[in-house]
Design a protein around this motif. Sequence first.
Motif, mmCIF file in Angstrom:
data_model
loop_
_atom_site.group_PDB
_atom_site.id
_atom_site.type_symbol
_atom_site.label_atom_id
_atom_site.label_comp_id
_atom_site.label_asym_id
_atom_site.label_seq_id
_atom_site.Cartn_x
_atom_site.Cartn_y
_atom_site.Cartn_z
ATOM 1 N N GLY A 77 -2.992 -1.261 13.880
ATOM 2 C CA GLY A 77 -2.903 -1.006 12.448
ATOM 3 C C GLY A 77 -3.255 0.427 12.113
ATOM 4 N N GLY A 78 -4.352 0.918 12.697
ATOM 5 C CA GLY A 78 -4.747 2.301 12.465
ATOM 6 C C GLY A 78 -3.737 3.293 12.995
ATOM 7 N N VAL A 79 -3.209 3.002 14.181
ATOM 8 C CA VAL A 79 -2.212 3.895 14.772
ATOM 9 C C VAL A 79 -0.969 3.963 13.881
ATOM 10 N N SER A 80 -0.557 2.829 13.331
ATOM 11 C CA SER A 80 0.642 2.803 12.495
ATOM 12 C C SER A 80 0.458 3.644 11.241
ATOM 13 N N ILE A 81 -0.748 3.644 10.697
ATOM 14 C CA ILE A 81 -0.980 4.404 9.475
ATOM 15 C C ILE A 81 -1.034 5.900 9.758
ATOM 16 N N ILE A 82 -1.654 6.285 10.869
ATOM 17 C CA ILE A 82 -1.643 7.693 11.247
ATOM 18 C C ILE A 82 -0.208 8.155 11.477
ATOM 19 N N GLN A 113 3.775 -3.792 11.989
ATOM 20 C CA GLN A 113 3.835 -4.132 10.560
ATOM 21 C C GLN A 113 2.507 -4.625 9.993
ATOM 22 N N ALA A 114 1.510 -4.827 10.829
ATOM 23 C CA ALA A 114 0.288 -5.524 10.412
ATOM 24 C C ALA A 114 -0.402 -4.870 9.227
ATOM 25 N N ALA A 115 -0.622 -3.552 9.290
ATOM 26 C CA ALA A 115 -1.381 -2.884 8.233
ATOM 27 C C ALA A 115 -0.638 -2.922 6.901
ATOM 28 N N ILE A 116 0.653 -2.585 6.908
ATOM 29 C CA ILE A 116 1.421 -2.567 5.662
ATOM 30 C C ILE A 116 1.584 -3.972 5.102
ATOM 31 N N ASN A 117 1.709 -4.955 5.962
ATOM 32 C CA ASN A 117 1.824 -6.339 5.503
ATOM 33 C C ASN A 117 0.592 -6.749 4.712
ATOM 34 N N LEU A 118 -0.567 -6.249 5.116
ATOM 35 C CA LEU A 118 -1.812 -6.589 4.423
ATOM 36 C C LEU A 118 -2.021 -5.736 3.179
ATOM 37 N N LEU A 119 -1.711 -4.450 3.247
ATOM 38 C CA LEU A 119 -2.136 -3.508 2.220
ATOM 39 C C LEU A 119 -1.131 -3.285 1.092
ATOM 40 N N SER A 120 0.135 -3.517 1.352
ATOM 41 C CA SER A 120 1.139 -3.183 0.340
ATOM 42 C C SER A 120 1.214 -4.244 -0.753
ATOM 43 N N GLU A 121 1.663 -3.820 -1.926
ATOM 44 C CA GLU A 121 1.856 -4.731 -3.050
ATOM 45 C C GLU A 121 3.198 -5.446 -2.909
ATOM 46 N N GLU A 122 3.281 -6.628 -3.464
ATOM 47 C CA GLU A 122 4.516 -7.405 -3.331
ATOM 48 C C GLU A 122 5.660 -6.784 -4.117
ATOM 49 N N GLU A 123 5.367 -6.255 -5.304
ATOM 50 C CA GLU A 123 6.407 -5.702 -6.170
ATOM 51 C C GLU A 123 6.503 -4.186 -6.019
ATOM 52 N N THR A 124 7.689 -3.648 -6.243
ATOM 53 C CA THR A 124 7.923 -2.201 -6.213
ATOM 54 C C THR A 124 7.351 -1.566 -7.468
ATOM 55 N N SER A 125 6.716 -0.397 -7.291
ATOM 56 C CA SER A 125 6.187 0.356 -8.424
ATOM 57 C C SER A 125 6.897 1.704 -8.503
ATOM 58 N N SER A 126 6.459 2.563 -9.393
ATOM 59 C CA SER A 126 7.075 3.879 -9.526
ATOM 60 C C SER A 126 6.757 4.783 -8.338
ATOM 61 N N THR A 127 5.727 4.428 -7.571
ATOM 62 C CA THR A 127 5.325 5.277 -6.444
ATOM 63 C C THR A 127 5.559 4.651 -5.079
ATOM 64 N N HIS A 128 5.532 3.316 -4.993
ATOM 65 C CA HIS A 128 5.626 2.645 -3.701
ATOM 66 C C HIS A 128 6.615 1.479 -3.734
ATOM 67 N N PRO A 129 7.344 1.258 -2.639
ATOM 68 C CA PRO A 129 8.254 0.102 -2.564
ATOM 69 C C PRO A 129 7.458 -1.187 -2.440
ATOM 70 N N GLY A 130 8.116 -2.305 -2.697
ATOM 71 C CA GLY A 130 7.488 -3.596 -2.503
ATOM 72 C C GLY A 130 7.319 -3.903 -1.023
ATOM 73 N N ARG A 131 6.479 -4.908 -0.751
ATOM 74 C CA ARG A 131 6.119 -5.235 0.633
ATOM 75 C C ARG A 131 7.341 -5.493 1.521
ATOM 76 N N ASN A 132 8.279 -6.296 1.056
ATOM 77 C CA ASN A 132 9.425 -6.643 1.900
ATOM 78 C C ASN A 132 10.263 -5.431 2.266
ATOM 79 N N TYR A 133 10.411 -4.482 1.350
ATOM 80 C CA TYR A 133 11.161 -3.267 1.644
ATOM 81 C C TYR A 133 10.448 -2.435 2.714
#
Length: 298
Positions: free
Chosen positions: A95-100, A145-165
């Motif tokens: 998870g840490g490696v993926s974020i770096i 995918q582990a870190a993003i699966n946990l940390l991302s929001e389900e819905e898309t916002s003005s700054t970040h895509p939704g989790r599935n994307y």
Amino acid sequence: MNKLILMLGIALVPALASADGLVTDTRTPSSDVATTGARDIVQEIINVVGLKARFELRAADIDNAAAVVYNGKRYILYNERFLSEINNAVHTDWGGVSIIAHEIGHHLNGHTLARGGSNPADELEADEFSGFVLRKLGASLAEAQAAINLLSEEETSSTHPGRNYRLAAISKGWRSANDQLVASAKAPQPDQTAIATRPTQQRPAIAQQRRTASSRVDSRYILTKVHFSNAPNEEFYVTTRLQLVHVTDKGIKVIGKLARTNDPDYPYYFQSNVMQTLFVSERGAVVNKKGQRVGYFT
């Protein structure tokens, strides 16, 4: 690979904003340097993509982590405690490696050179890069995918895509790297072709044994090939764990380990009990203590 030393991660959530869409902190980066393990991970990622690291990794007094530009210099900043908690939460240090890797993707894709903060398109590009790098380093798709699966929001916002994307972008990068590795494993290697076509005194049976031994080196765990001038027909590799291995007709032998120095011109050297100390330049040349070139990386 020193992933167990690396306790890094990042919450890529919409409430944060910066040069890469992650923090608003404009203070000078902390003078505390990152751990050796973190620097090793960054170097492994850079080696996978074949580029030079034109940024600095720093521990900083921020909420999470970010790729930023300060006074014309590029940084990846991170909060050690927060990032350690992320790794614990996803139950894998991948998870840490993926974020770096995600943060490096922001720098290498030029996202930190533009003003305006984070946006979904940039985040998806960094996610795809992260997936690509983790497959090259040997992670499974679930681990990538582990870190993003946990940390991302389900819905898309003005700054970040939704989790599935975001998961789909990581999957795209991971599968692209996987296709490359599969194709590379099936294709004839240039050095093997040369040995097969030029006259040789080596018995065919021995040549076949070497090819068989070479096939046991999983390409997922090879960082680079090492050529030594005094053994042009031998196979040596540096693995993702920074081990120097020698492929012989009897199998694979670990003969050393790549370690860091404090010399910017020769940032690495081989620790070994079976050969003399050798140093590696920033361009991948291998030299002895006298400065004589005795090999190179490819």
